[in-house]
Design an enzyme around this catalytic site. Sequence first.
Site, PDB file in Angstrom:
ATOM      1  N   PRO A  94       0.821  -1.221   0.000  1.00 38.04           N
ATOM      2  CG  PRO A  94      -0.090  -1.084   2.151  1.00 38.04           C
ATOM      3  CD  PRO A  94       0.672  -1.990   1.239  1.00 38.04           C
ATOM      4  CD  GLU A 122       1.454  -5.406  11.417  1.00 42.29           C
ATOM      5  OE1 GLU A 122       1.474  -4.211  11.069  1.00 42.29           O
ATOM      6  OE2 GLU A 122       0.414  -5.989  11.782  1.00 42.29           O
ATOM      7  NE  ARG A 160      -8.013  -5.807 -20.266  1.00 43.22           N
ATOM      8  CZ  ARG A 160      -8.496  -4.909 -21.109  1.00 43.22           C
ATOM      9  NH1 ARG A 160      -7.868  -3.765 -21.258  1.00 43.22           N
ATOM     10  NH2 ARG A 160      -9.586  -5.151 -21.801  1.00 43.22           N
ATOM     11  CG  ASP A 175      -9.984  -0.710 -22.672  1.00 46.40           C
ATOM     12  OD1 ASP A 175     -11.131  -0.896 -23.118  1.00 46.40           O
ATOM     13  OD2 ASP A 175      -9.158  -1.621 -22.486  1.00 46.40           O
TER      14      ASP A 175
HETATM   15  N1  SAM Z   1       1.495  -2.663   7.561  1.00 53.20           N
HETATM   16  C1  SAM Z   1       1.341  -2.412   6.160  1.00 53.20           C
HETATM   17  C2  SAM Z   1       1.062  -0.943   5.947  1.00 53.20           C
HETATM   18  O1  SAM Z   1       0.284  -0.371   6.712  1.00 53.20           O
HETATM   19  O2  SAM Z   1       1.579  -0.354   4.962  1.00 53.20           O
HETATM   20  C3  SAM Z   1       0.164  -3.199   5.577  1.00 53.20           C
HETATM   21  C4  SAM Z   1       0.428  -4.642   5.447  1.00 53.20           C
HETATM   22  S1  SAM Z   1      -0.892  -5.471   4.645  1.00 53.20           S
HETATM   23  C5  SAM Z   1      -1.922  -5.949   5.984  1.00 53.20           C
HETATM   24  C6  SAM Z   1      -0.196  -6.987   4.127  1.00 53.20           C
HETATM   25  C7  SAM Z   1       0.243  -7.029   2.684  1.00 53.20           C
HETATM   26  O3  SAM Z   1      -0.856  -6.818   1.824  1.00 53.20           O
HETATM   27  C8  SAM Z   1       1.275  -6.011   2.270  1.00 53.20           C
HETATM   28  O4  SAM Z   1       2.580  -6.386   2.620  1.00 53.20           O
HETATM   29  C9  SAM Z   1       1.077  -5.968   0.761  1.00 53.20           C
HETATM   30  O5  SAM Z   1       1.800  -7.001   0.105  1.00 53.20           O
HETATM   31  C10 SAM Z   1      -0.400  -6.240   0.610  1.00 53.20           C
HETATM   32  N2  SAM Z   1      -1.195  -5.030   0.370  1.00 53.20           N
HETATM   33  C11 SAM Z   1      -2.040  -4.438   1.220  1.00 53.20           C
HETATM   34  N3  SAM Z   1      -2.625  -3.367   0.695  1.00 53.20           N
HETATM   35  C12 SAM Z   1      -2.142  -3.262  -0.568  1.00 53.20           C
HETATM   36  C13 SAM Z   1      -2.354  -2.334  -1.624  1.00 53.20           C
HETATM   37  N4  SAM Z   1      -3.188  -1.295  -1.495  1.00 53.20           N
HETATM   38  N5  SAM Z   1      -1.691  -2.525  -2.779  1.00 53.20           N
HETATM   39  C14 SAM Z   1      -0.839  -3.572  -2.938  1.00 53.20           C
HETATM   40  N6  SAM Z   1      -0.594  -4.481  -1.950  1.00 53.20           N
HETATM   41  C15 SAM Z   1      -1.232  -4.331  -0.784  1.00 53.20           C
END
Ligand code: SAM
Length: 239
Positions: A94, A122, A160, A175
């Site tokens: 994220p 985490e 795609r 698109d």
């Molecule tokens: N503690 C992290 C933070 O607050 O930035 C969030 C960890 S999340 C619970 C677990 C995993 O989900 C991350 O390591 C990532 O690989 C994935 N993930 C969660 N949200 C995402 C997003 N918006 N885009 C891409 N991957 C995401």
Amino acid sequence: MKIDVLTIFPEFFGQVFDFGIIRRAKLAGIVEINVHDIREYATDKHKMTDDRPFGGGDGMVMKAEPIFLAIEHLIGTSDRAAYPTGTRVVLLSPQGRPLKQTVAKEFADDATHIVMICGRYEGVDERVNETLVTDEISIGDYVLSGGEPAAIVVTDAIVRLLPEALGSETSAENDSFSDGLLDCPHYTRPAEFRGMKVPDVLLNGNHAEIEKWRREMALLKTKKNRPDLLEGENGERER
Ligand code: SAM
């Protein structure tokens, strides 16, 4: 293009890449997609892929070592500077660069081998990001429980756009986002359904008028739902 997905939940992916455009691209040899269990690269007897965070606090953190070993196996090196041309190591996160159509296009145009790392808990030991990762990518400003759904989204958006992936009956050119606007509305038969009529302009066979109408509708939809797309560097963009 070759896509390798690293996850602790390989079963999560099931048949997700076996439908529609991705399936056809796989069958045509345009893309090869493999899902790998990070646990297979864990070296201790319990096959641990996560551990408690240094500094304390909640949750677990995914360990660096199994991911380093997986990258060395898949790419041949964990030295980012020595990755073969066209190799990208993507950490789904994220905190990453937001996925946009332009980002997907950049991967489709430039990458030949993409390794995607799916985090859980985490997140992933930061040394993976500091050392192995070429692209940290987010699919939006919200937090998922794991990177797996994000890896599916990123894969779909890229595949795609690969040459020939869409086949002749459709094209990515019109698109949403391709020309900075959302797509126009689409209708199919019947021309009247429960009293709701298809706009006359689509039935009259005048291609110039149809194009003009589609452009106007795309602009209206963009203004209504995504006015931010119309903001150029100097305010409202002329279209
Ligand atoms: N503690 C992290 C933070 O607050 O930035 C969030 C960890 S999340 C619970 C677990 C995993 O989900 C991350 O390591 C990532 O690989 C994935 N993930 C969660 N949200 C995402 C997003 N918006 N885009 C891409 N991957 C995401």
